[in-house]
Design a protein around this motif. Structure first.
Motif, mmCIF file in Angstrom:
data_model
loop_
_atom_site.group_PDB
_atom_site.id
_atom_site.type_symbol
_atom_site.label_atom_id
_atom_site.label_comp_id
_atom_site.label_asym_id
_atom_site.label_seq_id
_atom_site.Cartn_x
_atom_site.Cartn_y
_atom_site.Cartn_z
ATOM 1 N N LEU A 38 -47.701 35.727 -11.403
ATOM 2 C CA LEU A 38 -47.698 35.361 -12.808
ATOM 3 C C LEU A 38 -47.351 36.550 -13.699
ATOM 4 O O LEU A 38 -47.483 37.704 -13.294
ATOM 5 C CB LEU A 38 -49.087 34.828 -13.208
ATOM 6 N N ARG A 39 -46.939 36.265 -14.907
ATOM 7 C CA ARG A 39 -46.664 37.320 -15.886
ATOM 8 C C ARG A 39 -47.897 38.204 -16.055
ATOM 9 O O ARG A 39 -47.810 39.430 -16.067
ATOM 10 C CB ARG A 39 -46.283 36.693 -17.233
ATOM 11 N N GLU A 40 -49.066 37.582 -16.117
ATOM 12 C CA GLU A 40 -50.321 38.315 -16.283
ATOM 13 C C GLU A 40 -50.585 39.237 -15.092
ATOM 14 O O GLU A 40 -51.112 40.337 -15.261
ATOM 15 C CB GLU A 40 -51.495 37.334 -16.464
ATOM 16 N N ASP A 41 -50.206 38.821 -13.894
ATOM 17 C CA ASP A 41 -50.372 39.661 -12.709
ATOM 18 C C ASP A 41 -49.574 40.957 -12.841
ATOM 19 O O ASP A 41 -50.060 42.042 -12.499
ATOM 20 C CB ASP A 41 -49.924 38.925 -11.449
ATOM 21 N N ILE A 42 -48.356 40.833 -13.313
ATOM 22 C CA ILE A 42 -47.491 41.998 -13.473
ATOM 23 C C ILE A 42 -48.040 42.914 -14.562
ATOM 24 O O ILE A 42 -48.101 44.136 -14.400
ATOM 25 C CB ILE A 42 -46.042 41.568 -13.791
ATOM 26 N N LEU A 43 -48.468 42.321 -15.673
ATOM 27 C CA LEU A 43 -49.024 43.131 -16.763
ATOM 28 C C LEU A 43 -50.294 43.848 -16.333
ATOM 29 O O LEU A 43 -50.503 45.022 -16.690
ATOM 30 C CB LEU A 43 -49.279 42.262 -17.998
ATOM 31 N N ARG A 44 -51.152 43.186 -15.587
ATOM 32 C CA ARG A 44 -52.389 43.825 -15.096
ATOM 33 C C ARG A 44 -52.050 45.067 -14.273
ATOM 34 O O ARG A 44 -52.671 46.109 -14.407
ATOM 35 C CB ARG A 44 -53.203 42.865 -14.218
ATOM 36 N N PHE A 45 -51.076 44.923 -13.395
ATOM 37 C CA PHE A 45 -50.665 46.036 -12.558
ATOM 38 C C PHE A 45 -50.092 47.169 -13.409
ATOM 39 O O PHE A 45 -50.478 48.326 -13.259
ATOM 40 C CB PHE A 45 -49.635 45.562 -11.525
ATOM 41 N N MET A 46 -49.178 46.838 -14.296
ATOM 42 C CA MET A 46 -48.491 47.851 -15.106
ATOM 43 C C MET A 46 -49.428 48.550 -16.086
ATOM 44 O O MET A 46 -49.220 49.707 -16.421
ATOM 45 C CB MET A 46 -47.314 47.223 -15.858
ATOM 46 N N GLU A 47 -50.447 47.844 -16.548
ATOM 47 C CA GLU A 47 -51.397 48.414 -17.504
ATOM 48 C C GLU A 47 -52.599 49.046 -16.820
ATOM 49 O O GLU A 47 -53.567 49.423 -17.484
ATOM 50 C CB GLU A 47 -51.850 47.327 -18.484
ATOM 51 N N MET A 48 -52.535 49.160 -15.491
ATOM 52 C CA MET A 48 -53.603 49.803 -14.701
ATOM 53 C C MET A 48 -54.954 49.122 -14.900
ATOM 54 O O MET A 48 -55.993 49.768 -14.969
ATOM 55 C CB MET A 48 -53.709 51.292 -15.029
ATOM 56 N N ARG A 49 -54.916 47.777 -14.969
ATOM 57 C CA ARG A 49 -56.161 47.007 -15.048
ATOM 58 C C ARG A 49 -56.496 46.483 -13.661
ATOM 59 O O ARG A 49 -55.718 46.624 -12.727
ATOM 60 C CB ARG A 49 -55.998 45.851 -16.038
ATOM 61 N N GLU A 50 -57.655 45.855 -13.536
ATOM 62 C CA GLU A 50 -58.096 45.322 -12.248
ATOM 63 C C GLU A 50 -57.049 44.360 -11.692
ATOM 64 O O GLU A 50 -56.538 43.498 -12.396
ATOM 65 C CB GLU A 50 -59.420 44.592 -12.433
ATOM 66 N N ILE A 51 -56.750 44.523 -10.408
ATOM 67 C CA ILE A 51 -55.755 43.670 -9.766
ATOM 68 C C ILE A 51 -56.418 42.771 -8.732
ATOM 69 O O ILE A 51 -57.521 43.034 -8.278
ATOM 70 C CB ILE A 51 -54.620 44.495 -9.114
ATOM 71 N N GLY A 52 -55.702 41.722 -8.359
ATOM 72 C CA GLY A 52 -56.226 40.745 -7.409
ATOM 73 C C GLY A 52 -55.422 40.709 -6.124
ATOM 74 O O GLY A 52 -54.573 41.563 -5.861
ATOM 75 N N ALA A 53 -55.681 39.689 -5.337
ATOM 76 C CA ALA A 53 -55.049 39.550 -4.026
ATOM 77 C C ALA A 53 -53.530 39.406 -4.129
ATOM 78 O O ALA A 53 -52.806 39.890 -3.254
ATOM 79 C CB ALA A 53 -55.638 38.362 -3.278
ATOM 80 N N ARG A 54 -53.027 38.773 -5.156
ATOM 81 C CA ARG A 54 -51.565 38.605 -5.282
ATOM 82 C C ARG A 54 -50.873 39.964 -5.415
ATOM 83 O O ARG A 54 -49.839 40.197 -4.788
ATOM 84 C CB ARG A 54 -51.224 37.696 -6.456
ATOM 85 N N GLN A 55 -51.435 40.861 -6.219
ATOM 86 C CA GLN A 55 -50.826 42.181 -6.371
ATOM 87 C C GLN A 55 -50.934 42.980 -5.067
ATOM 88 O O GLN A 55 -50.002 43.692 -4.696
ATOM 89 C CB GLN A 55 -51.486 42.970 -7.511
ATOM 90 N N ILE A 56 -52.060 42.848 -4.363
ATOM 91 C CA ILE A 56 -52.216 43.527 -3.080
ATOM 92 C C ILE A 56 -51.187 42.999 -2.081
ATOM 93 O O ILE A 56 -50.595 43.763 -1.310
ATOM 94 C CB ILE A 56 -53.656 43.356 -2.537
ATOM 95 N N LEU A 57 -50.932 41.690 -2.113
ATOM 96 C CA LEU A 57 -49.915 41.111 -1.228
ATOM 97 C C LEU A 57 -48.531 41.687 -1.513
ATOM 98 O O LEU A 57 -47.748 41.922 -0.589
ATOM 99 C CB LEU A 57 -49.887 39.590 -1.366
ATOM 100 N N VAL A 58 -48.218 41.924 -2.780
ATOM 101 C CA VAL A 58 -46.926 42.531 -3.121
ATOM 102 C C VAL A 58 -46.838 43.934 -2.532
ATOM 103 O O VAL A 58 -45.821 44.316 -1.947
ATOM 104 C CB VAL A 58 -46.701 42.539 -4.651
#
Length: 172
Positions: A38-58
């Protein structure tokens, strides 16, 4: 491609409902796997906020592709973090230990197994190296806020299935 470019692209061009579809090779988890980022997933990663399983999978997918390019992918196996509950099942974690053991059963015994786990507030990486009879727990918080529950669960799940790991050493 720089992070600033990706971030500006996401902010300017992606709508709240936009998603990125990502497919993972069958060999990575032993079965087909896909996610919608999701767009929010990408923003969370880029803004150095808490990430979830989807970002870890990437991250895992990128690592797998890099290992594949270097002909080293066969030496590693991955456990899908989406298949690991983030909370204990049962009172003593026995059910979760069995669940992790089942996940390990699906991977090659000749490889180094990478298991990401979210303690509920923080990601840690568990590496099972059968050749050296070792289990490594990589935790960026070091000994701060250590919860030994995961260590106990991993120990329980590797001992019955992998008898030769009975003399295992947990490294931090």
């Amino acid at each position: 491609m720089s992070c600033k470019y990706i971030y500006s692209h996401v902010v300017r061009l992606l709508n709240e409902s936009d998603t990125m579809y990502i497919e993972f090779k069958d060999a990575m988890f032993g079965r087909p796997k896909s996610i919608r980022l999701l767009r929010e997933d990408i923003l969370r990663f880029m803004e150095m906020r808490e990430i979830g399983a989807r970002q870890i999978l990437v991250y895992m997918g990128h690592l797998y592709q890099d290992l594949k390019k270097k002909d080293k992918a066969d030496y590693f196996s991955f456990v899908d973090p989406g298949n690991i509950p983030t909370c204990l099942i049962g009172t003593d974690g026995r059910d979760l230990s069995q669940h992790i053991a089942d996940q390990l059963e699906a991977v090659s015994r000749d490889s180094i197994c990478l298991i990401p786990y979210n303690t509920g507030y923080h990601w840690i990486l568990t590496i099972v190296n059968e050749d050296k009879n070792m289990i490594y727990l990589l935790d960026s918080t070091s000994n701060r806020n250590r919860d030994d529950t995961w260590k106990t669960i991993v120990t329980k799940c590797t001992m019955p299935r992998r008898v030769f790991l009975k003399g295992h050493v947990l490294k931090y």
